[in-house]
Write a protein that holds these residues in place. Structure first.
Motif, PDB file in Angstrom:
ATOM      1  N   ASP A 134      -4.975 -12.962  -4.392  1.00 52.83           N
ATOM      2  CA  ASP A 134      -3.544 -12.791  -4.673  1.00 52.83           C
ATOM      3  C   ASP A 134      -2.751 -12.895  -3.381  1.00 52.83           C
ATOM      4  OD1 ASP A 134      -3.645 -12.296  -7.514  1.00 52.83           O
ATOM      5  OD2 ASP A 134      -4.576 -10.374  -7.021  1.00 52.83           O
ATOM      6  N   LEU A 135      -1.758 -13.766  -3.368  1.00 53.20           N
ATOM      7  CA  LEU A 135      -0.986 -14.018  -2.152  1.00 53.20           C
ATOM      8  C   LEU A 135       0.337 -13.259  -2.109  1.00 53.20           C
ATOM      9  CD1 LEU A 135      -1.556 -17.865  -1.743  1.00 53.20           C
ATOM     10  CD2 LEU A 135      -2.847 -15.959  -0.746  1.00 53.20           C
ATOM     11  N   VAL A 136       0.822 -12.813  -3.260  1.00 47.66           N
ATOM     12  CA  VAL A 136       2.118 -12.126  -3.314  1.00 47.66           C
ATOM     13  C   VAL A 136       1.981 -10.858  -4.153  1.00 47.66           C
ATOM     14  CG1 VAL A 136       4.551 -12.284  -3.978  1.00 47.66           C
ATOM     15  CG2 VAL A 136       3.355 -14.324  -3.124  1.00 47.66           C
ATOM     16  N   GLY A 137       2.487  -9.753  -3.624  1.00 48.15           N
ATOM     17  CA  GLY A 137       2.544  -8.502  -4.367  1.00 48.15           C
ATOM     18  C   GLY A 137       3.985  -8.024  -4.463  1.00 48.15           C
ATOM     19  N   ILE A 138       4.404  -7.624  -5.650  1.00 46.10           N
ATOM     20  CA  ILE A 138       5.765  -7.122  -5.860  1.00 46.10           C
ATOM     21  C   ILE A 138       5.687  -5.666  -6.297  1.00 46.10           C
ATOM     22  CG2 ILE A 138       7.925  -7.392  -7.123  1.00 46.10           C
ATOM     23  CD1 ILE A 138       7.292 -10.338  -7.474  1.00 46.10           C
ATOM     24  N   THR A 139       6.376  -4.802  -5.577  1.00 40.36           N
ATOM     25  CA  THR A 139       6.343  -3.375  -5.875  1.00 40.36           C
ATOM     26  C   THR A 139       7.768  -2.821  -5.918  1.00 40.36           C
ATOM     27  OG1 THR A 139       6.371  -2.475  -3.612  1.00 40.36           O
ATOM     28  CG2 THR A 139       4.251  -3.269  -4.448  1.00 40.36           C
ATOM     29  N   GLY A 140       7.861  -1.603  -6.426  1.00 33.58           N
ATOM     30  CA  GLY A 140       9.069  -0.820  -6.227  1.00 33.58           C
ATOM     31  C   GLY A 140       8.855   0.031  -4.992  1.00 33.58           C
ATOM     32  N   CYS A 141       9.505   1.172  -4.928  1.00 33.12           N
ATOM     33  CA  CYS A 141       9.249   2.148  -3.870  1.00 33.12           C
ATOM     34  C   CYS A 141       9.690   3.515  -4.373  1.00 33.12           C
ATOM     35  CB  CYS A 141       9.958   1.778  -2.569  1.00 33.12           C
ATOM     36  SG  CYS A 141      11.760   1.864  -2.638  1.00 33.12           S
ATOM     37  N   PHE A 142       9.101   4.549  -3.816  1.00 32.27           N
ATOM     38  CA  PHE A 142       9.528   5.901  -4.172  1.00 32.27           C
ATOM     39  C   PHE A 142      10.911   6.163  -3.576  1.00 32.27           C
ATOM     40  CE2 PHE A 142       9.850  10.421  -2.993  1.00 32.27           C
ATOM     41  CZ  PHE A 142       9.839  10.972  -4.263  1.00 32.27           C
ATOM     42  N   CYS A 143      11.066   5.781  -2.312  1.00 33.98           N
ATOM     43  CA  CYS A 143      12.354   5.841  -1.645  1.00 33.98           C
ATOM     44  C   CYS A 143      12.265   4.979  -0.394  1.00 33.98           C
ATOM     45  CB  CYS A 143      12.762   7.293  -1.304  1.00 33.98           C
ATOM     46  SG  CYS A 143      11.709   8.099  -0.082  1.00 33.98           S
ATOM     47  N   ALA A 144      13.327   4.941   0.384  1.00 31.78           N
ATOM     48  CA  ALA A 144      13.334   4.205   1.644  1.00 31.78           C
ATOM     49  C   ALA A 144      14.129   5.019   2.652  1.00 31.78           C
ATOM     50  CB  ALA A 144      13.960   2.824   1.455  1.00 31.78           C
ATOM     51  N   THR A 145      13.833   4.839   3.939  1.00 32.24           N
ATOM     52  CA  THR A 145      14.472   5.663   4.965  1.00 32.24           C
ATOM     53  C   THR A 145      15.439   4.841   5.806  1.00 32.24           C
ATOM     54  OG1 THR A 145      12.692   5.293   6.571  1.00 32.24           O
ATOM     55  CG2 THR A 145      12.462   7.173   5.079  1.00 32.24           C
ATOM     56  N   ALA A 146      16.656   5.346   5.934  1.00 31.19           N
ATOM     57  CA  ALA A 146      17.681   4.651   6.707  1.00 31.19           C
ATOM     58  C   ALA A 146      17.381   4.680   8.197  1.00 31.19           C
ATOM     59  CB  ALA A 146      19.048   5.288   6.436  1.00 31.19           C
ATOM     60  N   GLU A 147      16.794   5.774   8.684  1.00 31.88           N
ATOM     61  CA  GLU A 147      16.569   5.909  10.119  1.00 31.88           C
ATOM     62  C   GLU A 147      15.656   4.822  10.664  1.00 31.88           C
ATOM     63  OE1 GLU A 147      15.055   9.163  13.456  1.00 31.88           O
ATOM     64  OE2 GLU A 147      14.810   9.602  11.329  1.00 31.88           O
ATOM     65  N   THR A 148      14.606   4.481   9.932  1.00 30.65           N
ATOM     66  CA  THR A 148      13.593   3.551  10.448  1.00 30.65           C
ATOM     67  C   THR A 148      13.493   2.254   9.660  1.00 30.65           C
ATOM     68  OG1 THR A 148      11.895   4.639   9.110  1.00 30.65           O
ATOM     69  CG2 THR A 148      12.195   5.434  11.373  1.00 30.65           C
ATOM     70  N   GLY A 149      14.234   2.122   8.557  1.00 32.83           N
ATOM     71  CA  GLY A 149      14.107   0.921   7.734  1.00 32.83           C
ATOM     72  C   GLY A 149      12.764   0.821   7.047  1.00 32.83           C
ATOM     73  N   SER A 150      12.176   1.970   6.723  1.00 33.51           N
ATOM     74  CA  SER A 150      10.838   2.008   6.132  1.00 33.51           C
ATOM     75  C   SER A 150      10.882   2.146   4.614  1.00 33.51           C
ATOM     76  CB  SER A 150      10.036   3.191   6.704  1.00 33.51           C
ATOM     77  OG  SER A 150       9.931   3.100   8.107  1.00 33.51           O
ATOM     78  N   LEU A 151       9.880   1.582   3.956  1.00 34.84           N
ATOM     79  CA  LEU A 151       9.660   1.765   2.525  1.00 34.84           C
ATOM     80  C   LEU A 151       8.657   2.886   2.350  1.00 34.84           C
ATOM     81  CD1 LEU A 151       9.082  -2.004   1.706  1.00 34.84           C
ATOM     82  CD2 LEU A 151      11.234  -0.755   1.440  1.00 34.84           C
ATOM     83  N   VAL A 152       8.877   3.751   1.375  1.00 37.61           N
ATOM     84  CA  VAL A 152       7.952   4.854   1.107  1.00 37.61           C
ATOM     85  C   VAL A 152       7.306   4.598  -0.247  1.00 37.61           C
ATOM     86  CG1 VAL A 152       7.673   7.340   0.914  1.00 37.61           C
ATOM     87  CG2 VAL A 152       9.455   6.397   2.412  1.00 37.61           C
ATOM     88  N   LEU A 153       5.985   4.434  -0.243  1.00 33.98           N
ATOM     89  CA  LEU A 153       5.241   4.121  -1.460  1.00 33.98           C
ATOM     90  C   LEU A 153       4.272   5.250  -1.770  1.00 33.98           C
ATOM     91  CD1 LEU A 153       4.313   0.395  -0.658  1.00 33.98           C
ATOM     92  CD2 LEU A 153       6.408   1.272  -1.678  1.00 33.98           C
ATOM     93  N   LEU A 154       4.244   5.688  -3.026  1.00 35.34           N
ATOM     94  CA  LEU A 154       3.324   6.726  -3.468  1.00 35.34           C
ATOM     95  C   LEU A 154       2.349   6.134  -4.471  1.00 35.34           C
ATOM     96  CD1 LEU A 154       5.705   9.768  -4.102  1.00 35.34           C
ATOM     97  CD2 LEU A 154       4.753   8.940  -1.944  1.00 35.34           C
ATOM     98  N   SER A 155       1.082   6.471  -4.316  1.00 35.91           N
ATOM     99  CA  SER A 155       0.091   6.004  -5.282  1.00 35.91           C
ATOM    100  C   SER A 155       0.224   6.766  -6.586  1.00 35.91           C
ATOM    101  CB  SER A 155      -1.321   6.187  -4.718  1.00 35.91           C
ATOM    102  OG  SER A 155      -1.596   7.572  -4.517  1.00 35.91           O
TER     103      SER A 155
END
Length: 223
Positions: A122-143
């Motif tokens: 699989d070459l492409v994965g599409i996910t949502g996110c639990f939330c994202a952080t403005a300070e670091t531009g990070s995506l937060v993913l929970l299993s």
């Protein structure tokens, strides 16, 4: 035995060796909750309190980390935005997705999707996110059921759908949101800050060393 059960067993043995019950007692849990509620926060940079400003900050920081960003008005627009990104990158319109995203009109947008755990091909994965952080531009993913974090880690390209309402200020707010909405942390918590990279060899940055070469965030303003 799954990882969560193994972790509980290890912690139970540690607690037994220290003369405590296998599971935390109510008084212990209360002490932890009291500590979290009243412990003074450490020094932090000034971050936007306004939700719109937080999204702007997230987009800026995400781009600095190498994440490409698109913005759409509604969740219904996300499949077409994903197709545009894949076409611009010269990638096939095929992906594995989270089961929580099955209801979106992927086929109507011209994207072939499968809601399952990713495989090596699989070459492409599409996910949502639990939330994202403005300070670091990070995506937060929970299993969890329907949110296989492998879809963000195994394919070469990771596309994340980010509801604007789920952009929080920083990691502290992300963990507070987890405690409020989930109670206890899941088996895996991943903070994704741009494409995977390493500089181990002659301090030369190499992308895709431990995960995706590309991370693309689709920010949904109306979600």
């Amino acid at each position: 035995m799954d990882t969560s059960a193994a972790r509980r067993n290890i912690l139970a043995r540690i607690r037994a060796a220290s003369g405590r019950a296998a599971q935390p007692e109510p008084a212990e849990r209360g002490a932890v909750a009291d500590y979290l509620a009243h412990h003074p926060a450490g020094p932090r940079p000034a971050l936007p309190a306004d939700p719109v400003a937080r999204v702007v900050r997230f987009v800026e920081q995400a781009r600095l980390m190498g994440t490409t960003v698109d913005e759409v008005d509604s969740l219904a627009d996300a499949p077409a935005a994903a197709v545009r990104y894949l076409a611009d990158a010269g990638l096939a319109a095929r992906a594995v997705i989270w089961r929580t995203l099955e209801s979106l009109a992927w086929a109507d947008a011209g994207l072939v999707v499968e809601s399952r755990a990713p495989q090596g091909t699989d070459l492409v994965g599409i996910t949502g996110c639990f939330c994202a952080t403005a300070e670091t531009g990070s995506l937060v993913l929970l299993s969890g059921p329907g949110t296989d974090v492998g879809a963000a880690l195994l394919p070469e390209t990771h596309i994340a759908i980010v509801p604007a309402s789920r952009v929080v200020a920083a990691y502290e707010e992300a963990f507070a949101l987890m405690r409020t909405e989930r109670g206890e942390l899941p088996r895996a918590v991943n903070f994704v800050s741009g494409p995977s990279r390493t500089g181990d060899i002659e301090q030369t940055i190499v992308l895709g060393a431990h995960g995706p070469y590309r991370v693309h965030a689709i920010v949904v303003r109306g979600a």
